[in-house]
Design an enzyme around this catalytic site. Structure first.
Site, PDB file in Angstrom:
ATOM      1  N   LYS A  91       0.953  -1.433  -0.341  1.00 33.22           N
ATOM      2  CA  LYS A  91      -0.059   0.080  -0.130  1.00 33.22           C
ATOM      3  C   LYS A  91       0.644   1.781  -0.200  1.00 33.22           C
ATOM      4  CE  LYS A  91      -3.819  -0.628   2.274  1.00 33.22           C
ATOM      5  NZ  LYS A  91      -4.880  -0.046   3.643  1.00 33.22           N
ATOM      6  N   LYS A 103       2.056  -3.163  11.029  1.00 34.56           N
ATOM      7  CA  LYS A 103       0.397  -3.668  11.678  1.00 34.56           C
ATOM      8  C   LYS A 103       0.988  -4.110  12.470  1.00 34.56           C
ATOM      9  CE  LYS A 103      -3.324  -2.983   9.587  1.00 34.56           C
ATOM     10  NZ  LYS A 103      -3.334  -2.060   8.087  1.00 34.56           N
ATOM     11  N   THR A 173     -10.782   7.410   3.165  1.00 36.47           N
ATOM     12  CA  THR A 173     -10.492   6.214   3.086  1.00 36.47           C
ATOM     13  C   THR A 173     -12.032   5.445   2.046  1.00 36.47           C
ATOM     14  OG1 THR A 173      -9.758   4.967   5.343  1.00 36.47           O
ATOM     15  CG2 THR A 173     -10.989   3.803   3.231  1.00 36.47           C
ATOM     16  N   LYS A 264     -13.937  -7.786   6.226  1.00 36.24           N
ATOM     17  CA  LYS A 264     -12.808  -8.474   6.866  1.00 36.24           C
ATOM     18  C   LYS A 264     -12.515  -9.075   5.858  1.00 36.24           C
ATOM     19  CE  LYS A 264     -13.966 -11.090  11.764  1.00 36.24           C
ATOM     20  NZ  LYS A 264     -14.265 -11.804  12.542  1.00 36.24           N
TER      21      LYS A 264
END
Length: 383
Positions: A91, A103, A173, A264
């Protein structure tokens, strides 16, 4: 530097299936995914159990959100953080920000286990990395949670504006996903307009809800589903002429122009592939492909897939800009450019007859190689 460049070149080929992995396999898993560092954090008094994964810092310090979920096993949490952190490298690379992939996950029920002490303990572990990793909100966490963590470290982003942060990352987003849909419409149907198009949205959390609102403004018809029925009902009541309720178990089967996973990951898998009735997939969920081969299968089926790590990059763009000195106009302009970046990926996919996710990966690896090469030039030392 040679090792760094070798790691960069291996990014595309480091896909791995870690089902059934055990903790004793940690170094093997790091080799498979190409990770630099994995940190396990435990604070008994607050109940904190967390894993931080730093995937690749070729472009700069690792940047990625912190997810909180009631993982059933440590292995499940480890698999999630490894996949998510690798996705952050891609990303950051595809939108060209000077950060690498990382993360964090906290093992716990976000509706029951949150305390200020837990997040302060997490803040001290993150602070101990001395700027190698910056983090903020993700699924199961909110900006308010990290107000506590930020008391212990300066390595937190996306805080409320009242605390000096840039605010709600769901805004850019959702805009990025909309831009991805507009680019997809341009590629498939010759016009970026979404009026009259049917979009099935899986998930009505912060991003999903904002996306539905943007789609309504564009004139699209929306079918939306979420495990929390009250979220869906609120949208249906707000937009009775354009929004209808879907079933969370079967939303991917909806006959539609675009299927939009906004919950998810792993929703494109062996079972769901045969049930899809869409022309394209564009959503905010991370790691939508259960395995890379499912992207190959979508390509063979003629279903256009927008690589998730590009179209959901608006939040990353915002927090990366915050670390440089936040400018909202600059963030929104860069987020809108997702439209052109996705068209470039679609064109490369068509020219080379390769799946779109592979086309995107090629662009990322090229960029990482270029940055690694540039950083061979010594800047010199300061006193």
């Amino acid at each position: 530097m040679k090792n760094q460049q070798t790691q960069t070149l291996q990014l595309v080929n480091n896909s791995a299936n870690v089902e059934g992995a055990t903790m004793r396999d940690i170094f093997e898993l790091m080799d498979q995914f190409g990770h630099e560092q994995v940190i396990f954090c435990r604070h008994p008094q607050s109940g904190l159990k967390a894993i931080i994964a730093i995937h690749n810092t070729t472009m700069g310090p690792a940047l990625g959100g912190c997810r909180m979920a009631p993982y059933t096993t440590t292995d499940e949490a480890l698999e999630d953080v490894l996949r998510l952190s690798r996705g952050m490298t891609y990303k950051c690379g595809v939108v060209d920000v000077d950060f690498g992939g990382g993360k964090a996950v906290i093992i716990g029920d976000p509706n029951r286990d949150k305390t200020p002490e837990l997040f302060r303990a997490f803040g001290r572990f993150v602070g101990g990395l001395n700027g190698r990793f910056f983090t903020g909100t993700d699924m199961g966490t909110s900006p308010e949670d990290f107000v506590h963590a930020a008391r212990e470290s300066d390595s937190f982003v996306g805080l409320p504006k009242s605390y000096g942060g840039s605010g709600d990352t769901s805004i850019p987003t959702a805009l990025g996903v909309l831009q991805g849909m507009r680019a997809t419409a341009e590629h498939l149907w010759g016009s970026p307009g979404l009026q009259g198009r049917v979009v099935a949205v899986q998930g009505a959390g912060k991003v999903g809800t904002r996306l539905v609102q943007l789609l309504v403004e564009e004139g699209a018809r929306v079918v939306v589903a979420d495990i929390d029925e009250s979220r869906v009902q609120k949208l249906c009541d707000q937009y009775p002429d354009q929004v209808e309720r879907g079933d969370i178990q079967t939303i991917h089967q909806t006959a539609c122009d675009i299927f939009s996973p906004c919950a998810k990951g792993g929703v494109i898998n062996d079972r769901s592939l045969a049930e899809l009735q869409c022309q394209a997939i564009v959503g905010s969920a991370n790691n939508q492909l259960a395995e890379d081969r499912h992207g190959d299968m979508l390509h063979q089926m003629g279903i256009l897939y927008a690589p998730d790590y590009l179209v959901n990059a608006g939040g990353l763009i915002q927090v990366a800009d915050e670390l440089k000195g936040y400018n909202e106009e600059r963030v929104m302009a860069k987020t809108r450019s997702i439209y052109q970046m996705l068209l470039q990926i679609y064109q490369l996919s068509r020219e080379k007859d390769i799946p779109t996710y592979r086309a995107a990966n090629c662009l990322v690896v090229k960029r990482l190689e270029q940055v690694a090469d540039l950083r061979r030039i010594l800047l010199g030392f300061t006193r």
